[in-house]
Design a protein around this motif. Sequence first.
Motif, PDB file in Angstrom:
ATOM      1  N   UNK A  11       0.833  -1.206   0.000  1.00  7.08           N
ATOM      2  CA  UNK A  11       0.000   0.000   0.000  1.00  7.08           C
ATOM      3  C   UNK A  11       0.861   1.246   0.000  1.00  7.08           C
ATOM      4  N   UNK A  12       0.286   2.332  -0.518  1.00  6.50           N
ATOM      5  CA  UNK A  12       1.026   3.592  -0.645  1.00  6.50           C
ATOM      6  C   UNK A  12       1.507   4.104   0.703  1.00  6.50           C
ATOM      7  N   UNK A  13       0.762   3.840   1.781  1.00  4.43           N
ATOM      8  CA  UNK A  13       1.174   4.362   3.081  1.00  4.43           C
ATOM      9  C   UNK A  13       2.375   3.626   3.668  1.00  4.43           C
ATOM     10  N   UNK A  14       2.752   2.481   3.111  1.00  3.45           N
ATOM     11  CA  UNK A  14       3.924   1.751   3.585  1.00  3.45           C
ATOM     12  C   UNK A  14       5.179   2.072   2.774  1.00  3.45           C
ATOM     13  N   UNK A  15       4.994   2.786   1.665  1.00  2.00           N
ATOM     14  CA  UNK A  15       6.130   3.140   0.823  1.00  2.00           C
ATOM     15  C   UNK A  15       6.834   4.368   1.372  1.00  2.00           C
ATOM     16  N   UNK A  16       8.129   4.421   1.126  1.00  2.00           N
ATOM     17  CA  UNK A  16       8.852   5.658   1.395  1.00  2.00           C
ATOM     18  C   UNK A  16       8.476   6.646   0.304  1.00  2.00           C
TER      19      UNK A  16
END
Length: 132
Positions: free
Chosen positions: A2-7
């Motif tokens: 998910x986007x919230x886990x990406x740097x």
Amino acid sequence: MSADLRKRLTFWGADEHDDSLVRSVIAGHKTVTADTVDAYYQPYGQYGDGSYAAGDQIAVYDLQQRLRCIIKATIVERIRFGAIPEAVWRGETFASAAAFQRCHIDCLPHLDLHDDVEFIALHFTLLEVILS
């Protein structure tokens, strides 16, 4: 992932409307970014986490805070400013190591960039285009 886990990473431009570096990533031309060791490991603003490592999936934003693409870090290497490897200057879309050096001297006028200054080069691959 998910986007919230990406740097997150932001490529800078001449002004908030200059998205030329992001467009170069999306086109497959730019495959490396580099910064000084000190700056590389520091977060910068809401859309720049720093401390990227090989294997990280990174959400790339433009200066208008729009998500443009997802990249994957493949290699993180320490290099010397006086010995820029060809894979780095080419991946940064420069015609030579000297052109890479000139641009970074111009873009970082507050630093004394000499041959022994260490940079971190982040090599990456494009995984997904969100907004071209």
